[in-house]
Scaffold this motif. Sequence first.
Motif, PDB file in Angstrom:
ATOM      1  N   TYR A   1      -8.162   1.162   4.025  1.00  0.00           N
ATOM      2  CA  TYR A   1      -8.940   1.266   2.927  1.00  0.00           C
ATOM      3  C   TYR A   1     -10.398   1.946   3.485  1.00  0.00           C
ATOM      4  O   TYR A   1     -10.834   2.898   2.486  1.00  0.00           O
ATOM      5  CB  TYR A   1      -9.467  -0.026   2.310  1.00  0.00           C
TER       6      TYR A   1
ATOM      7  N   MET B   1       0.666  -1.016  -0.057  1.00  0.00           N
ATOM      8  CA  MET B   1       0.061   0.049  -0.048  1.00  0.00           C
ATOM      9  C   MET B   1       0.912   1.104   0.063  1.00  0.00           C
ATOM     10  O   MET B   1       0.360   2.387   0.226  1.00  0.00           O
ATOM     11  CB  MET B   1      -0.904  -0.013   1.241  1.00  0.00           C
TER      12      MET B   1
ATOM     13  N   LEU C   1      -4.546   2.711  -2.207  1.00  0.00           N
ATOM     14  CA  LEU C   1      -5.674   3.055  -1.323  1.00  0.00           C
ATOM     15  C   LEU C   1      -6.153   3.967  -2.418  1.00  0.00           C
ATOM     16  O   LEU C   1      -5.796   4.623  -3.105  1.00  0.00           O
ATOM     17  CB  LEU C   1      -5.139   3.766  -0.520  1.00  0.00           C
TER      18      LEU C   1
ATOM     19  N   GLN D   1      -5.385  -3.403   6.203  1.00  0.00           N
ATOM     20  CA  GLN D   1      -6.079  -3.244   5.220  1.00  0.00           C
ATOM     21  C   GLN D   1      -7.729  -2.824   5.309  1.00  0.00           C
ATOM     22  O   GLN D   1      -8.137  -1.736   4.655  1.00  0.00           O
ATOM     23  CB  GLN D   1      -6.003  -4.444   4.096  1.00  0.00           C
TER      24      GLN D   1
END
Length: 406
Positions: free
Chosen positions: A162, A105, A114, A158
Amino acid sequence: MELMQRLKALPQAIRNAMPAMSGMAAVNGRVLGTLLVAGAIGTAGYLFVSHPPLYTVQRGEAAVRSNLFTGAATVWTDGRILALPGVHEVRGLPLHDLSYRATNMSRADGSAPLQSVEGLSLGLDLTVRYGIDPNRLAQLARSLPDNIERDLVEPALQGVAYRLVAKRTVREIFSSQRAELQQQMEAELRVKLASDGILLRSVQIGKVDLPADYRRGMDALLAEGLSAEKMRYTLELKDKQVKQSELEAAADKVRREIAAEAAGREQVLAAKAQEEAMKHVIPFKQRQIEQRELEAKAQSASRIRVAEGEAQARRIEAEGEAQARQKLADAEAYRIAQLGKVNAQQMATEGALLSKHPLLVQKTMADKLSDKVQVIIAAPPAAGGFIGNALLGAGKPAAQSEEGKE
């Protein structure tokens, strides 16, 4: 584990060898069984020596030994523990903090970027620092997966990252709400990982990776924002400088007024002090004048008394001197009178003596003339004249007659 597999394979090897030995005589059956048991014991002893059933607890970890039959678990933090194959299962868990960095990421063009609320891809350099709950090691040894980062930390991170990033714009993430995003991410991730026995220490957001086009636009926008912010701060600074100048001028005015008031009060106090001092000075001056007048009168009287004393002393001295002179004059007159009397008596005595001894006159005259004059005593002249006439050559015939006589 290898020892366990070998022990499991040993009965199978024996069963495979049984058909071959079925043709042997019944007499040798007992000997063969004894040999097989001895071989099995020797094999087990060899495996025990070459692969001892001990587990060494490494530094910075805790070992959880579970009994496969009873399910009891024991936690060990140092030393060596006995782990029998087929009886015990040992798992080492770290006691120190671990770090996980979400590399997938971290870049906008990476494998799992993202998405912001505008739908733009961006990357966040996220670092998660975590540790295993030391109070639940016995329980977590069975429930935790072998790869904690891949199976627990990464999915939880995550899911939180996110969702939180999707609620914000790129500009907010890049500039204004980065600290707030980090705090929310840390709070939600702590709750998620705590249920799995993971203690979250911190979440750090490093570099924010933006698309190249958006990055250039963002840099320009930020530059303009910084210019506007700089101008605002400049104007505020100028305004504060103006206010500061006004305050300084007002303070200077107040200082001057206070100084003037203080100077006026000082002059008033000085005048009052001078007036108060004059109340004491004037009588003092008057007393000084009176004292000087009295001193002058006393000095005048003193001089008069001194002059009178001196005059009286001079009069007394003059009277004394006159009396002394009178006494001296009387004494002198008395002396002269006495001398006259004495001289008269002496002359009378001398006249009588001379009349009796006329030669004394000549002797006296000779004594008075000089010590070099030879005195000659001779009888007076027949004519009855002064004997000195013969000495002075007054009568020559007389002198010649004298020479002839000699």
